[in-house]
Write a protein that holds these residues in place. Sequence first.
Motif, mmCIF file in Angstrom:
data_model
loop_
_atom_site.group_PDB
_atom_site.id
_atom_site.type_symbol
_atom_site.label_atom_id
_atom_site.label_comp_id
_atom_site.label_asym_id
_atom_site.label_seq_id
_atom_site.Cartn_x
_atom_site.Cartn_y
_atom_site.Cartn_z
ATOM 1 N N ARG A 5 36.490 50.761 37.131
ATOM 2 C CA ARG A 5 37.961 50.704 37.203
ATOM 3 C C ARG A 5 38.564 52.082 36.929
ATOM 4 O O ARG A 5 39.509 52.501 37.597
ATOM 5 C CB ARG A 5 38.499 49.677 36.203
ATOM 6 N N ALA A 8 37.990 54.229 39.982
ATOM 7 C CA ALA A 8 38.872 53.829 41.082
ATOM 8 C C ALA A 8 40.292 54.329 40.848
ATOM 9 O O ALA A 8 40.960 54.824 41.777
ATOM 10 C CB ALA A 8 38.851 52.311 41.237
ATOM 11 N N ALA A 9 40.754 54.238 39.608
ATOM 12 C CA ALA A 9 42.103 54.716 39.291
ATOM 13 C C ALA A 9 42.199 56.230 39.461
ATOM 14 O O ALA A 9 43.184 56.749 40.010
ATOM 15 C CB ALA A 9 42.482 54.306 37.870
ATOM 16 N N GLY A 12 42.020 57.053 43.205
ATOM 17 C CA GLY A 12 43.269 56.668 43.865
ATOM 18 C C GLY A 12 44.394 57.638 43.556
ATOM 19 O O GLY A 12 45.186 57.998 44.443
ATOM 20 N N ASP A 38 40.044 50.659 45.893
ATOM 21 C CA ASP A 38 40.325 49.610 44.908
ATOM 22 C C ASP A 38 39.245 48.524 44.880
ATOM 23 O O ASP A 38 39.263 47.656 43.999
ATOM 24 C CB ASP A 38 41.715 49.004 45.125
#
Length: 443
Positions: A5, A8-9, A12, A38
């Motif tokens: 996570r 991914a953050a 992004g 995501d």
Amino acid sequence: MALARQEAARLGADGIHVIALAWVDNAGITRVKAVPTDRLPHAATHGVGMSPVFDVFTFDDAITASPHIAGPDGDLRLFPDLDRITPLAAQPGWAWAPVDRLTQQGEPHPACQRQFARRMAARAAERGLELRMGFETEWVVMRPGPDGGLDAEYRGPAYGMTRVVEASDYLRDIVQALRAEELSVLQIHPEYSPGQFEVSTAAGDPVRAADDLVLVRETIRAVSARHGLQAVFAPSVVAGQVGNGCHLHLSLAREGVNLYQGGSGPHGMTHTGESFLAGVLDALPALLAVGAPSPAGYLRLQPSRWAGPFRCWGLENREAAVRFITGAPGESDAANAEIKCFDATANPYLTVGSVIAAGLAGLDAGLRLPAPVQGDPAGQSPPVERLPSTLTEAADRFEHSAMLRDALGEVLHGAVLAVRRAEDERFAAAGPEEITSATRGRY
């Protein structure tokens, strides 16, 4: 899941929208599945599905069969290595990650080449040995013609500054892209053939070296495409001309001390370093089916072209299959060996893992190196042994290598052999022009 996570953050926020999950098949082709950024946490937790049959794909996407892998049944899971996720400098909005392949039950897939390389590196580490490896990548820059053909770009003299001037924007963009991907570029220069270049990147542990080679190659391919060019890594680009190699450098250490210097063996090797290298040299005919796995590679392995077609070693001898390098005076910890007979049709994970297995076998047997060869081995008396001159011969040696069968395991060994036999049969009646034409655009 938490780390995925976070990744991914982060990706992004940096404008990364898609992640290419890549592996290399037994024909040396980089295959891929991609997920939106995501979806990374899901991929990292559950994997991404793929068929086991990719292990018996040939270079031209035909499908053969091995005793353990065949047909449309079954499923594997691709798990991205979160530590190696890299934004792709020449493909805005994209990142890349190598994958490990597991069964649906979460067990290592017995034909996963990346896990094979990691397993062999672990065997060396159990003996207190630290391996560092690095690849030299050669390629020819070509421009697609109006008739669909390819012509070499940047035709200045071999190793010439003229070619660097012609290609200065292109080469600058490659170096910038590789450095943006946190790859350490050691040097980049023109090579012998028209439009040919080479880049060397820093050595690392064996799995990282293989990962880096895949990333280097695909980055060069992407930069070339942005310049309207095509990068060709195939061992034979123009039949009859000098082709592309993909040389493997290796060094061996124990407790941080390089075992290729300061010893009482040949040119300062320690006995351990010598035995490891002797094991590689002893296994080289069978290793050739791993490091030069395409019929096109045997068009490159010709005498007097610095391709390393002879089963010998020598101090700074660029015609020997194994070149020993002591380094410049005062260049501490530079001693290493270069295997020159390999090319870019090889799966790099298979290459590093098989070389380690051969070196460890040399240690177990207490092997010693034969006398080094000086000068061109061609025409020497007594004759210097040639390495296999056809894929048929190399595959035969690979098939009967108990050492490689044991290291790879029956499933992976069988899949590799099946692909070698299928590609050999595909070109059984073909001449150099047909082999070159068919394989040039695939690598």
